[in-house]
Write a protein that holds these residues in place. Structure first.
Motif, PDB file in Angstrom:
ATOM      1  N   ALA A 186      81.943  77.279  42.041  1.00  0.00           N
ATOM      2  CA  ALA A 186      82.075  78.227  43.150  1.00  0.00           C
ATOM      3  C   ALA A 186      80.869  79.160  43.222  1.00  0.00           C
ATOM      4  O   ALA A 186      80.337  79.435  44.310  1.00  0.00           O
ATOM      5  N   THR A 187      80.424  79.652  42.077  1.00  0.00           N
ATOM      6  CA  THR A 187      79.267  80.555  42.047  1.00  0.00           C
ATOM      7  C   THR A 187      78.013  79.817  42.478  1.00  0.00           C
ATOM      8  O   THR A 187      77.159  80.367  43.184  1.00  0.00           O
ATOM      9  N   MET A 188      77.885  78.565  42.072  1.00  0.00           N
ATOM     10  CA  MET A 188      76.723  77.754  42.431  1.00  0.00           C
ATOM     11  C   MET A 188      76.627  77.568  43.944  1.00  0.00           C
ATOM     12  O   MET A 188      75.533  77.616  44.523  1.00  0.00           O
ATOM     13  N   MET A 189      77.757  77.393  44.598  1.00  0.00           N
ATOM     14  CA  MET A 189      77.748  77.183  46.042  1.00  0.00           C
ATOM     15  C   MET A 189      77.472  78.472  46.811  1.00  0.00           C
ATOM     16  O   MET A 189      77.023  78.434  47.962  1.00  0.00           O
ATOM     17  N   GLY A 190      77.747  79.616  46.183  1.00  0.00           N
ATOM     18  CA  GLY A 190      77.492  80.885  46.849  1.00  0.00           C
ATOM     19  C   GLY A 190      76.143  81.492  46.528  1.00  0.00           C
ATOM     20  O   GLY A 190      75.619  82.298  47.308  1.00  0.00           O
ATOM     21  N   ALA A 191      75.542  81.113  45.397  1.00  0.00           N
ATOM     22  CA  ALA A 191      74.298  81.728  44.940  1.00  0.00           C
ATOM     23  C   ALA A 191      73.156  81.643  45.955  1.00  0.00           C
ATOM     24  O   ALA A 191      72.396  82.612  46.105  1.00  0.00           O
ATOM     25  N   PRO A 192      72.972  80.521  46.696  1.00  0.00           N
ATOM     26  CA  PRO A 192      71.858  80.469  47.652  1.00  0.00           C
ATOM     27  C   PRO A 192      71.943  81.495  48.774  1.00  0.00           C
ATOM     28  O   PRO A 192      70.951  81.711  49.479  1.00  0.00           O
TER      29      PRO A 192
END
Length: 645
Positions: A364-370
């Motif tokens: 979830a964090t990976m998908m929001g980080a950008p």
């Protein structure tokens, strides 16, 4: 917070290899920087995506390879980062080379907690040397520790290193080459938990360890900065001031750099008679690269302030404060650290998700980080904010440009959290639910060398990108903007005087291959107010967001080599129903800002996301949802601002 955004380098080779192990905030990275200086390289462990950081420490005529392992509290891993530490120190692991010896950093103010990790490290059977850090802090707070007695009790060498002491560092360096002669304990530490606790107590008693008093200064400051209300308000006020400073302090420096490139452009116009060479120097190099390099002061200032906040110990407090807010998105404070890393670049932010024990949280964090505003967006934001808001405009006592910049960063952070919440809610990935823990270091004055090294590392990464990715992109763009060549007869038939250099440049740009590409995708972006020049910039920015700035810089330099900045501000539509009207209206400029706020214009980030997830499915999903979100929000912004303007 590191910003390793470039290509992965090969690992350092050498005869002696020592691993540096320690818990977070134990001074491990500071020691690594002190031993290796700037002689560091980045690579990946075989078979895993966790980065490895290695450097060479010079000892006389010899070099010793130092490997800085991820911070960990235990060799019982709960995250990919901690798993790597356990694998590296496992002599029976054939995939990752075992080091010759281990340097273990222990914070003198928290010795009791660190001895558990040390016991596990000593059980590997590898030579161990303990590096005792923050002894000055221990003495300041009334604690005591007999280093020699601790060494005798442990049966391994113990070296005390005080921050800034060259003698302590020299003594440690002198021991690196003699790793094979390091003393070893007769018996390894016990593995039974109750026996290990007794072992720890006997060590502390033998070393005459007196627990330091509570840091009253830190406690008084934390009473305010960690307060649920006042602490949160201070955090947002700090971030608000952060972006005010970027404009007020960096703008004069940026103007000086811009003046330098304007002067270089004038020299090209005056002394380079060959039109093709003059176009390449003036448009591709000075107009393209120069338009990006003028933002180097903002990049340097951004990372200077981040380094100061990190070195003072405030960033860990920010993570603690944000844990309450992150909980609303179903995430924990460690996710905030990953998102905060994305302020430098989304790549280290995505890589930082490895510290999260939950697979669902990592995804979830990976998908929001950008969606976090990275330093690459900063150049675009500064350019467009300067076109949208007058430097003299203010909101109360604050500069309006800084307010807009703060709003962009805030919206990006909230959008990243909202996206993470959505993906976590609908993700089928499992993972353990563990409590969030983070050590709060004492407040300290940031070490000047560490601050400078961190700032220089970020600037070097920016210059590296300018010198490779952006240079290649600007050369390709220059060719697209220059070709096909037009003869004097063709120019005259089009009503253009071949002797008028500015008119010729403007005609060639409007009838170039780049214009054809921009017009081809115009139906997609026309509702947002973009013309073909902006379209080309958006398309080119997939290689690196800064290329958008370089594209507009080249177009402006081609149309008016003497005053490209003024040309950009007064650029008009060249065809269509809005021909002759101003291009960068408030509606179009605001739509551009919002588009770059949400769009995933970075192929490097897509590549890293593919490597972390193990497939192209989720990078494709990320690019798709962010493009749709960017287009939709930009369209709404263009419509609303157009009605209000």
């Amino acid at each position: 917070m590191s910003a390793h955004c470039g290509p992965v380098a090969q690992t350092v080779t050498g005869n002696i290899r020592l691993a540096l192990v320690g818990s977070p905030n134990s001074g491990k990275s500071t020691l690594f920087n002190a031993l290796t200086g700037l002689r560091t390289k980045t690579g990946n462990y075989p078979g895993v995506t966790v980065a490895r950081y290695e450097g060479t420490a010079r000892v006389g005529e010899h070099e010793v390879v130092i490997e800085d392992l991820p911070g960990t509290y235990s060799l019982d891993p709960i995250s990919p980062d901690e798993q790597v530490v356990a694998d590296v120190l496992d002599p029976d692991n054939p995939d990752i080379g075992t080091p010759d010896g281990i340097l273990v950093t222990i914070d003198a103010t928290t010795v009791r907690r660190s001895l558990g990790l040390l016991a596990q490290v000593m059980q590997t059977g590898l030579p161990v040397c303990v590096v005792l850090t923050f002894r000055d802090e221990l003495a300041r707070r009334g604690g005591t520790l007999d280093v020699s007695a601790l060494s005798r009790a442990l049966g391994v060498p113990v070296v005390g290193v005080t921050s800034g002491s060259r003698n302590d560092l020299a003594r440690l360096r002198s021991m690196l080459l003699d790793w094979a002669a390091w003393e070893r304990p007769v018996l390894p530490p016990p593995t039974d938990p109750s026996q290990r606790r007794a072992w720890v107590e006997s060590l502390l008693q033998s070393a005459d360890y007196r627990v330091p008093e509570v840091d009253h200064r830190t406690r008084r400051i934390d009473a305010v900065l960690l307060h649920p209300l006042w602490g949160t308000l201070i955090f947002f006020a700090t971030m608000f001031a952060f972006f005010q400073i970027i404009f007020t302090v960096a703008t004069p420096l940026q103007d000086a750099v811009q003046s330098l490139f304007d002067w270089l452009g004038t020299l090209v116009t005056e002394y380079v008679s060959n039109p093709l060479l003059a176009g390449f120097l003036g448009n591709a190099l000075i107009g393209g690269l120069g338009s990006v390099l003028v933002f180097l002061p903002q990049i340097a200032l951004l990372f200077l302030m981040i380094s100061l906040l990190e070195g003072s110990g405030y960033l860990s407090r920010a993570a603690f404060l944000m844990d309450r807010i992150m909980a609303k998105a179903g995430l924990e404070g460690r996710a905030f650290v990953a998102l905060l890393s994305s302020l430098a670049c989304a790549i280290p932010g995505i890589m930082a998700t490895r510290s999260l024990p939950s697979a669902k949280d990592r995804f979830a964090t990976m998908m929001g980080a950008p969606l976090m505003t990275c330093s690459a967006r900063l150049t675009v934001y500064v350019l467009l904010t300067g076109l949208l808001v007058s430097p003299d405009a203010s909101v109360g006592p604050f500069g309006a440009q800084g307010v807009v910049m703060f709003a962009l960063y805030l919206v990006g952070a909230l959008s990243a959290m909202a996206t993470a919440w959505v993906f976590k809610r609908f993700s089928s990935r499992g993972g353990p639910v563990l409590p969030f823990y983070m050590e709060m270091p004492s407040y300290r004055l940031p070490r000047p060398r560490s601050v400078v090294e961190s700032m220089w590392s970020a600037c070097k990464g920016f210059l590296h990108k300018v010198g490779r990715i952006i240079l290649l992109a600007t050369v390709v763009l220059w060719l697209l903007l220059t070709l096909p060549m037009h003869s004097d007869a063709q120019l005259r038939s089009a009503g253009v005087d071949p002797g008028d250099r500015t008119a010729v440049s403007a005609y060639e740009v409007d009838h170039s291959y780049a214009a054809d590409i921009g017009h081809a995708i115009e139906p997609v972006f026309e509702p947002l107010g973009f013309d073909w020049r902006i379209n080309v910039g958006v398309l080119a920015s997939l290689s690196a967001r800064e290329v958008f700035v370089a594209t507009l810089g080249q177009v402006a330099a081609a149309q008016n080599p003497d005053q490209p900045a003024e040309t950009l501000a007064h650029m008009t539509y060249t065809d269509g129903p809005h021909q002759g009207e101003k291009l960068f209206t408030p509606a179009t400029t605001a739509a551009l800002l919002v588009f770059f706020l949400y769009a995933l214009q970075c192929m490097s980030t897509i590549g890293v996301m593919r490597r972390e997830t193990g497939s192209w499915r989720w990078p494709a999903v990320a690019f798709g949802y962010m493009f749709v979100l960017a287009w939709t929000m930009a369209f709404l912004t263009h419509t609303v601002v157009g009605l209000l303007a």
